[in-house]
Design a protein around this motif. Structure first.
Motif, PDB file in Angstrom:
ATOM      1  N   GLN A 161       8.801 -95.043  28.225  1.00 28.01           N
ATOM      2  CA  GLN A 161       7.787 -95.341  29.713  1.00 28.01           C
ATOM      3  C   GLN A 161       6.007 -95.651  28.707  1.00 28.01           C
ATOM      4  O   GLN A 161       5.629 -94.390  29.117  1.00 28.01           O
ATOM      5  N   GLY A 162       5.314 -96.507  29.063  1.00 31.92           N
ATOM      6  CA  GLY A 162       3.760 -96.155  28.776  1.00 31.92           C
ATOM      7  C   GLY A 162       3.611 -96.440  27.608  1.00 31.92           C
ATOM      8  O   GLY A 162       2.332 -96.802  27.303  1.00 31.92           O
ATOM      9  N   ILE A 163       4.407 -96.298  26.631  1.00 34.59           N
ATOM     10  CA  ILE A 163       3.870 -96.719  25.213  1.00 34.59           C
ATOM     11  C   ILE A 163       3.521 -97.971  25.199  1.00 34.59           C
ATOM     12  O   ILE A 163       3.549 -98.479  25.467  1.00 34.59           O
ATOM     13  N   LYS A 164       2.107 -97.741  24.405  1.00 31.36           N
ATOM     14  CA  LYS A 164       1.208 -99.033  23.830  1.00 31.36           C
ATOM     15  C   LYS A 164       2.115 -99.069  22.383  1.00 31.36           C
ATOM     16  O   LYS A 164       1.955 -98.649  21.858  1.00 31.36           O
ATOM     17  N   PHE A 165       2.547-100.934  22.508  1.00 31.04           N
ATOM     18  CA  PHE A 165       3.416-100.556  21.578  1.00 31.04           C
ATOM     19  C   PHE A 165       3.000-101.808  20.497  1.00 31.04           C
ATOM     20  O   PHE A 165       2.897-102.942  21.025  1.00 31.04           O
ATOM     21  N   ARG A 166       2.673-102.218  19.326  1.00 33.88           N
ATOM     22  CA  ARG A 166       2.344-103.504  18.529  1.00 33.88           C
ATOM     23  C   ARG A 166       3.379-104.820  18.708  1.00 33.88           C
ATOM     24  O   ARG A 166       4.553-104.247  18.424  1.00 33.88           O
ATOM     25  N   SER A 167       3.100-105.043  19.068  1.00 40.43           N
ATOM     26  CA  SER A 167       4.644-106.543  19.207  1.00 40.43           C
ATOM     27  C   SER A 167       4.131-107.662  18.462  1.00 40.43           C
ATOM     28  O   SER A 167       2.714-107.702  17.884  1.00 40.43           O
ATOM     29  N   LEU A 191      -1.946-103.634  11.075  1.00 41.70           N
ATOM     30  CA  LEU A 191      -1.106-102.596  12.187  1.00 41.70           C
ATOM     31  C   LEU A 191      -1.954-101.384  11.923  1.00 41.70           C
ATOM     32  O   LEU A 191      -1.601-100.088  12.628  1.00 41.70           O
ATOM     33  N   SER A 192      -2.086-101.113  10.402  1.00 39.85           N
ATOM     34  CA  SER A 192      -2.798 -99.061   9.889  1.00 39.85           C
ATOM     35  C   SER A 192      -3.639 -98.956  11.278  1.00 39.85           C
ATOM     36  O   SER A 192      -3.582 -98.104  11.671  1.00 39.85           O
ATOM     37  N   GLN A 193      -4.857-100.108  11.015  1.00 43.00           N
ATOM     38  CA  GLN A 193      -5.844 -99.209  11.828  1.00 43.00           C
ATOM     39  C   GLN A 193      -5.695 -99.658  13.742  1.00 43.00           C
ATOM     40  O   GLN A 193      -6.017 -98.612  13.972  1.00 43.00           O
ATOM     41  N   ALA A 194      -4.300-100.414  13.693  1.00 45.92           N
ATOM     42  CA  ALA A 194      -4.134-100.205  15.728  1.00 45.92           C
ATOM     43  C   ALA A 194      -3.365 -98.747  15.471  1.00 45.92           C
ATOM     44  O   ALA A 194      -3.874 -98.256  16.413  1.00 45.92           O
ATOM     45  N   LEU A 195      -3.042 -98.436  14.368  1.00 39.82           N
ATOM     46  CA  LEU A 195      -1.482 -97.314  14.800  1.00 39.82           C
ATOM     47  C   LEU A 195      -3.261 -96.061  14.670  1.00 39.82           C
ATOM     48  O   LEU A 195      -3.106 -95.039  15.531  1.00 39.82           O
ATOM     49  N   ALA A 196      -3.839 -96.347  13.677  1.00 42.23           N
ATOM     50  CA  ALA A 196      -5.283 -94.988  13.589  1.00 42.23           C
ATOM     51  C   ALA A 196      -5.715 -94.894  14.766  1.00 42.23           C
ATOM     52  O   ALA A 196      -6.662 -94.156  14.868  1.00 42.23           O
ATOM     53  N   THR A 197      -5.830 -96.232  15.603  1.00 45.03           N
ATOM     54  CA  THR A 197      -6.526 -95.393  16.158  1.00 45.03           C
ATOM     55  C   THR A 197      -6.676 -95.314  17.672  1.00 45.03           C
ATOM     56  O   THR A 197      -7.231 -96.131  19.050  1.00 45.03           O
ATOM     57  N   GLY A 207      11.837-101.770   7.450  1.00 47.73           N
ATOM     58  CA  GLY A 207      11.171-101.158   7.248  1.00 47.73           C
ATOM     59  C   GLY A 207      10.363-101.297   6.212  1.00 47.73           C
ATOM     60  O   GLY A 207       9.259-100.712   5.450  1.00 47.73           O
ATOM     61  N   SER A 208      11.067-102.202   6.042  1.00 52.69           N
ATOM     62  CA  SER A 208       9.625-103.076   4.625  1.00 52.69           C
ATOM     63  C   SER A 208       8.227-103.029   5.021  1.00 52.69           C
ATOM     64  O   SER A 208       7.262-102.685   4.188  1.00 52.69           O
ATOM     65  N   THR A 209       7.661-102.891   6.547  1.00 50.94           N
ATOM     66  CA  THR A 209       6.312-103.434   6.698  1.00 50.94           C
ATOM     67  C   THR A 209       6.362-102.427   6.935  1.00 50.94           C
ATOM     68  O   THR A 209       4.830-101.584   6.722  1.00 50.94           O
ATOM     69  N   GLY A 210       7.048-101.125   8.008  1.00 56.42           N
ATOM     70  CA  GLY A 210       6.269 -99.610   7.743  1.00 56.42           C
ATOM     71  C   GLY A 210       5.976 -99.194   6.210  1.00 56.42           C
ATOM     72  O   GLY A 210       5.222 -99.000   6.310  1.00 56.42           O
ATOM     73  N   TYR A 211       6.780 -99.419   5.154  1.00 56.95           N
ATOM     74  CA  TYR A 211       6.308 -98.566   3.486  1.00 56.95           C
ATOM     75  C   TYR A 211       4.655 -99.758   3.525  1.00 56.95           C
ATOM     76  O   TYR A 211       4.034 -99.367   2.628  1.00 56.95           O
ATOM     77  N   ASP A 212       5.278-101.060   3.138  1.00 53.71           N
ATOM     78  CA  ASP A 212       4.143-101.503   3.096  1.00 53.71           C
ATOM     79  C   ASP A 212       2.491-100.694   3.974  1.00 53.71           C
ATOM     80  O   ASP A 212       1.466-101.105   3.211  1.00 53.71           O
ATOM     81  N   ARG A 213       2.674-100.446   5.215  1.00 47.92           N
ATOM     82  CA  ARG A 213       1.525 -99.814   5.787  1.00 47.92           C
ATOM     83  C   ARG A 213       1.232 -98.409   5.965  1.00 47.92           C
ATOM     84  O   ARG A 213       0.902 -97.893   6.438  1.00 47.92           O
ATOM     85  N   LYS A 214       2.432 -97.981   4.965  1.00 44.97           N
ATOM     86  CA  LYS A 214       2.376 -96.387   4.992  1.00 44.97           C
ATOM     87  C   LYS A 214       2.217 -96.005   6.377  1.00 44.97           C
ATOM     88  O   LYS A 214       1.201 -94.734   6.794  1.00 44.97           O
ATOM     89  N   VAL A 215       3.435 -95.902   7.773  1.00 42.04           N
ATOM     90  CA  VAL A 215       2.923 -95.531   9.051  1.00 42.04           C
ATOM     91  C   VAL A 215       3.174 -94.328   8.949  1.00 42.04           C
ATOM     92  O   VAL A 215       3.164 -93.786  10.408  1.00 42.04           O
TER      93      VAL A 215
END
Ligand code: PCA
Length: 324
Positions: A161-167, A191-197, A207-215
């Motif tokens: 609930q209430g989590i900000k979610f990147r779509s 994406l990396s910037q969105a998570l960082a900020t 898994g591919s995009t998580g790996y590419d963006r070192k999430v």
């Protein structure tokens, strides 16, 4: 640049290729994902094959990572002829053309074999839709299955609930809303910037995009859900395509057919590698728990019903053809 063009032209004429005016063409191809992502690497191989199979008539330069046009602008750039060719994640345009959501139907086709079968069932209808958008698809290539990234353990929607979610499109925004989250659309390149900020602290992807963006620098949990395998498309502007002579079109299509097959195989080959890399970098990578999965499946059914309402008889025909 001038020298290149002259050289390419000479090569084309020597090889007997390909246009009414006898000139080779230099085509810029914007792609949205990292240069080292398999889609981008396959795009480079596609360009090499095109050069070979068109006898140098078409010289494609790949621009990965959204460097020439951002992901959100590539469809329009190709449609309007700003560039003749590009790669786009077409389900991001399902709000404009609902049929393009065929590859985001939760839990319908969750293996590579089934995903390929679903594309065969959808291909003619989707191509007709693309023609209306002034586009021709040369090949499409699936991402690995989609699952959820979070910065904490999640066992059910009570935890989301209430989590900000990147779509990345309207289907993923709907998924987020149904789970009580707040969707914000962000391209993979940002994406990396969105998570960082703190613009987002969760998302759905392979898994591919998580790996590419070192999430793993920002997030701790990946839940394998395998909700769907969405596709990137390599698309050409219809006028650019029609202007080619038959031999050049055939050469490009041969390059596309080979690349589409190679790209799907590469995606499948890498799927487990990505999970291993996420785990190696400290993330908890596991199957979604039974309560969470049951909720996701119920949401999935609702999303499929809603898609059928917007995609109409053509959408139903795709599902029927797939099921037969
Ligand atoms: N990666 C892309 C689309 C689907 C995927 O696995 C992204 O997250 O933008």
């Amino acid at each position: 640049m001038k020298t290149m063009t002259t050289l390419a032209c000479t090569v084309a004429m020597t090889a007997g290729a390909a246009f009414a005016d006898g000139h080779a063409q230099n085509w810029d191809m914007p792609m949205a994902y990292s240069a080292t992502n398999f889609h981008s690497e396959q795009g480079v191989m596609f360009a090499e094959r095109v050069k070979e199979y068109t006898n140098g008539a078409i010289n494609i330069t790949v621009h990965p990572g959204g460097s020439l046009f951002g992901g959100g602008d590539i469809k329009r750039a190709v449609q309007t002829g700003q560039v003749p060719i590009g790669e786009r994640f077409m389900s991001a345009h399902a709000n404009e053309a609902p049929l393009l959501g065929w590859d985001n139907l939760p839990f319908l086709a969750t293996t590579y074999a089934d995903n390929s079968k679903l594309w065969e069932a959808a291909r003619d209808t989707v191509n007709a839709q693309l023609a209306d958008l002034n586009l021709v698809a040369l090949y499409t290539c699936p991402w690995p299955g989609q699952g959820f990234y979070f910065n904490k353990e999640v066992n059910s929607s009570a935890d989301t609930q209430g989590i900000k979610f990147r779509s990345y499109n309207s289907a993923t925004a709907t998924f987020a809303e149904e789970l009580g989250m707040i969707p914000v659309q962000v391209e993979a390149a940002e994406l990396s910037q969105a998570l960082a900020t703190g613009v987002a602290s969760a998302f759905i992807s392979s898994g591919s995009t998580g790996y590419d963006r070192k999430v793993w620098e920002h997030l701790s949990h990946y839940y394998k859900v395998n909700a769907w395998l969405p596709r990137n498309y390599v698309i050409v502007n219809s006028q650019s395509w029609d202007a080619l002579d038959d031999a050049t079109r055939a050469g490009m299509q041969k390059a596309a057919d080979e690349t589409g097959a190679a790209c799907a195989a590469k995606s499948e080959e890498l799927a487990d590698f990505y999970f291993a890399e996420l785990a190696k970098n400290g993330m908890t990578v596991e199957d979604a728990g039974p309560d969470f999965l049951a909720e996701l499946k119920a949401i999935g059914e609702k999303m499929t019903a809603e898609w059928l309402e917007t995609a109409g008889a053509d959408g139903q025909a795709i599902i029927d053809a797939y099921n037969n």
